[in-house]
Design a protein around this motif. Structure first.
Motif, PDB file in Angstrom:
ATOM      1  N   THR A   1       0.852  -1.196   0.000  1.00 23.00           N
ATOM      2  CA  THR A   1       0.000   0.000   0.000  1.00 23.00           C
ATOM      3  C   THR A   1       0.881   1.237   0.000  1.00 23.00           C
ATOM      4  OG1 THR A   1      -0.020   0.064   2.396  1.00 23.00           O
ATOM      5  CG2 THR A   1      -1.820  -1.120   1.350  1.00 23.00           C
ATOM      6  N   SER A   2       0.270   2.366  -0.325  1.00 25.14           N
ATOM      7  CA  SER A   2       1.042   3.606  -0.253  1.00 25.14           C
ATOM      8  C   SER A   2       0.968   4.145   1.178  1.00 25.14           C
ATOM      9  CB  SER A   2       0.495   4.631  -1.244  1.00 25.14           C
ATOM     10  OG  SER A   2      -0.823   4.970  -0.887  1.00 25.14           O
ATOM     11  N   LEU A   3       1.909   4.988   1.516  1.00 26.20           N
ATOM     12  CA  LEU A   3       1.936   5.553   2.867  1.00 26.20           C
ATOM     13  C   LEU A   3       1.313   6.936   2.812  1.00 26.20           C
ATOM     14  CD1 LEU A   3       3.211   5.214   5.817  1.00 26.20           C
ATOM     15  CD2 LEU A   3       4.940   6.771   4.976  1.00 26.20           C
ATOM     16  N   SER A   4       0.177   7.082   3.484  1.00 31.47           N
ATOM     17  CA  SER A   4      -0.434   8.406   3.442  1.00 31.47           C
ATOM     18  C   SER A   4       0.051   9.241   4.605  1.00 31.47           C
ATOM     19  CB  SER A   4      -1.944   8.279   3.478  1.00 31.47           C
ATOM     20  OG  SER A   4      -2.333   7.358   4.456  1.00 31.47           O
TER      21      SER A   4
END
Lengths: 342, 325
Positions: free
Chosen positions: B170-173
């Motif tokens: 996942t991307s890191l928000s």
């Protein structure tokens, strides 16, 4: 509210430091507990009230509405605070009788963080519940873009920031979303802590300031916080579409419009789940002070004085602290109701 | 108090003399005090266990072992489970140990193996020890305002180019496992470094001399002789660092994202037991408090097991190295 906690500690300390010589005749101590939503304004009020009246100490502990009601039923406090007033069942448990007083009200805003800091993001009535349900995941979703033709929304995932601790703010917010959106009512429901949808873009932070800091540090984030916090930190907050279709920003004016539409029963209970007024801000609530009808005369006298202070002098502090000043008719109703405190 | 058993034991005219009644009393008194202090601590631990256990009992009966395998924390429906929290606690602590352990050990080697003049080494050591004095909240804020913005581009690049790899899924928000673990690694660094240094100091000097005497280079001496000899102590440093990581609360509550989910991705939000306790206790109702107590008991059990392992390893190695086995 880490940054406000020392402030309260100070209030307690200064209250305790009243020189014994001055407290002469009356030594009254009123202890309360309950909701944390009105805590900032309560602590300011009670500090000021204790300072003005020598020998009178008012302490309030923010434990949460549920705990406050429990304390009130068990008679371990002199008054309590609750964002949910009390249910009939709970009222029946209090043998000395209950007076419910909606002494202040507040709004909840949706703070956001977008690249380029666009102002006045508009969120339609049916869109923001879906964001918090995790159904709308991108900022350039057609449903958001349609409401904001003048803004250039990025192709960016929405990070939803919610409260990790249980809170009256969550209670009011989820109550509103449940009233507006059937799916939200079914899947999440309302409460001080709820089972939020799970996902990679659903994060939680402790307290109002935790949520505020996380939103401010995360591009593409949106989170719900008390209006007072948004005001204090100058966070961008969205204009929300209300029931009659207008986009309204949170302010003391739009909040007052919301309160005007509130229908309070004879016991002064009443919730504003989805206000219909044209200028009304959609998410606002009263918060109640619970007092006993019967108690010893001295405490009753000071309790009445305290309530009187809250609805008269206290209201002038509301706006600067991010709460909504009460409408005249509510103040009048509280005045009549407070006579029951004996 | 028993009477002085040595009274009148000395033969007349002897140079030595038996302890006087006074000395005897002081000796006995001190022993009593020490026994009291020690048993008080044991009693305190027992009392805490009893108190938490007692409050958790209704929840233990109600949810049983299902509590450990369920993933919901739903107050309204009174359904409680802590599998995501156990997962998040162990995952973040292990990750922190991996990072903090590596740096802690290298720092310990650097400071003990004569790379630096003793005075400079002392300055370094003090600075590292000072890390232990920084409050958790400060670490948390530092994480939010410094660590997350710093690693976000790297994390999102990894996700874009290597997204098929489960750890970068996942991307890191913002808040997530990796920033939490990084800050946690720094927090356990002083513990790991200090105990590893002690372990390396414990290695007899003649062992090192022997290694050099056989023609080993410095690296060979360190990696093949010193570190293996001190391995037990270093292992216990790791275990104690791990124990510290398990219980860390505030910084994690601010950084990990508090999301009740299990994900392999380093950039996804997670939740830990300590953070769950901290955020839910203040406003919990009766049944939730019982469930939280149960969760606290589980955390206590995990920490206790880890700490006991650490202490056991440490005592074993100390015995072996000081030749008292």
């Amino acid at each position: 509210m880490y940054w406000r906690a020392p402030f309260v500690a100070l209030a307690v300390v200064t209250a305790a430091m009243v020189p014994p010589g001055q407290s002469s005749a009356q030594d009254v101590r009123l202890i309360g507990s309950g909701a944390s939503f009105p805590f900032p304004i309560y602590s300011a009020w009670f500090k000021d009230f204790s300072k003005q009246n020598n020998g009178v100490t008012v302490d309030y502990q923010a434990k949460g509405s549920g705990a406050g009601i429990q304390d009130f039923i068990n008679h371990t406090v002199d008054f309590a605070g609750s964002d949910a007033a009390m249910t009939d069942e709970e009222i029946a448990k209090v043998s000395d009788g209950v007076v419910l007083l909606p002494v202040t009200a507040g709004e909840i805003v949706l703070a956001y963080n977008l690249p380029g800091n666009p102002k006045e993001l508009k969120l339609p009535h049916d869109v923001y519940p879906d964001i918090f349900l995790g159904k709308i995941t991108k900022w350039n979703d057609p449903r958001i873009a349609a409401a904001n033709p003048s803004l250039k929304l990025p192709d960016m995932q929405i990070t939803v920031v919610r409260r990790s601790d249980s809170s009256g703010t969550t209670f009011v917010f989820t109550k509103h979303l449940s009233a507006v959106n059937q799916a939200f009512a079914k899947e999440v429901g309302s409460g001080t802590t709820v089972q939020w949808p799970k996902g990679e873009k659903m994060v939680a932070a402790p307290k109002n300031d935790g949520v505020t800091a996380t939103v401010k540090q995360t591009p593409g984030a949106i989170g719900y916080i008390e209006y007072g916090y948004a005001k204090l930190t100058k966070a961008d907050s969205a204009l929300l579409q209300n029931k009659s279709g207008n986009y309204v920003a949170a302010s003391d004016k739009s909040g007052a419009a919301t309160l005007a539409s509130a229908v309070l029963g004879p016991d002064l209970r009443g919730w504003i789940e989805d206000p219909a007024g044209a200028d009304a801000y959609p998410i606002a609530t009263f918060t109640w002070l619970l007092a006993y009808k019967k108690q010893d005369a001295k405490k009753a006298e000071w309790m009445r004085k305290l309530v009187d202070y809250c609805i008269t002098k206290g209201q002038s502090m509301s706006d600067s602290m991010g709460y909504i000043p009460l409408p005249e008719n509510v103040v009048a109703k509280i005045k009549t109701a407070s006579v029951q405190i004996q | 108090m028993a009477a002085n058993a040595f009274e009148g034991a000395a033969p007349p005219g002897a140079i030595t003399h038996p302890p006087s009644s006074n000395e005897y009393l002081v000796d006995r008194g001190f022993r009593l005090l020490a026994v009291c202090g020690a048993s008080l601590i044991i009693l305190l631990v027992a009392y805490i266990l009893w108190k938490i256990g007692g409050q958790a009992l209704p929840a233990i009966y109600k949810y049983n072992l299902g509590f450990l395998t369920s993933t919901n924390w739903n107050v309204a429906e009174e359904k409680f489970g802590i599998l995501p929290e156990i997962w998040g606690t162990l995952y973040s602590s292990l990750l922190a140990l991996l990072i903090g352990g590596f740096f802690g050990l290298t720092v310990a080697i650097f400071l003990t193996q004569d790379f630096l003049p003793p005075r400079v080494a002392l300055v370094f050591r003090t600075i590292i020890d000072m890390l232990a004095a920084i409050p958790s909240v400060v670490f948390g804020l530092w994480g939010i305002f410094v660590v997350i913005p710093a690693i976000r581009p790297i994390a999102n690049w990894l996700n874009d180019s290597l997204g098929w790899f489960p750890f970068f899924g996942t991307s890191l928000s913002g808040p997530g496992l990796l920033p939490a673990a990084l800050v946690l690694a720094i927090m356990i660094l002083p513990t790991v470094a200090a105990i590893s240094q002690d372990a390396l100091h414990l290695v007899p000097y003649r062992t090192k001399e022997a290694a050099y005497g056989m023609g080993a280079t410095r690296w060979e001496a360190i990696l093949k002789v010193l570190v293996p000899t001190a391995a037990g102590g270093i292992a216990s440093a790791m275990v104690l660092g791990f124990g510290r990581a398990l219980g860390e609360t505030m910084a994690l509550a601010m950084l990990i994202g508090n999301s009740n989910q299990i994900s392999l991705s380093l950039f996804a939000p997670a939740q830990t037991l300590a953070s769950l306790l901290a955020s839910h206790f203040p406003e919990a109702g009766q049944t939730e408090v019982q469930a939280l107590m149960y969760a606290a008991l589980v955390l206590l059990a995990i920490t206790l097991v880890v700490n006991m392992m650490g202490t056991a390893v440490l005592t074993m190695t100390q015995r072996r190295l000081s030749g008292r086995s």
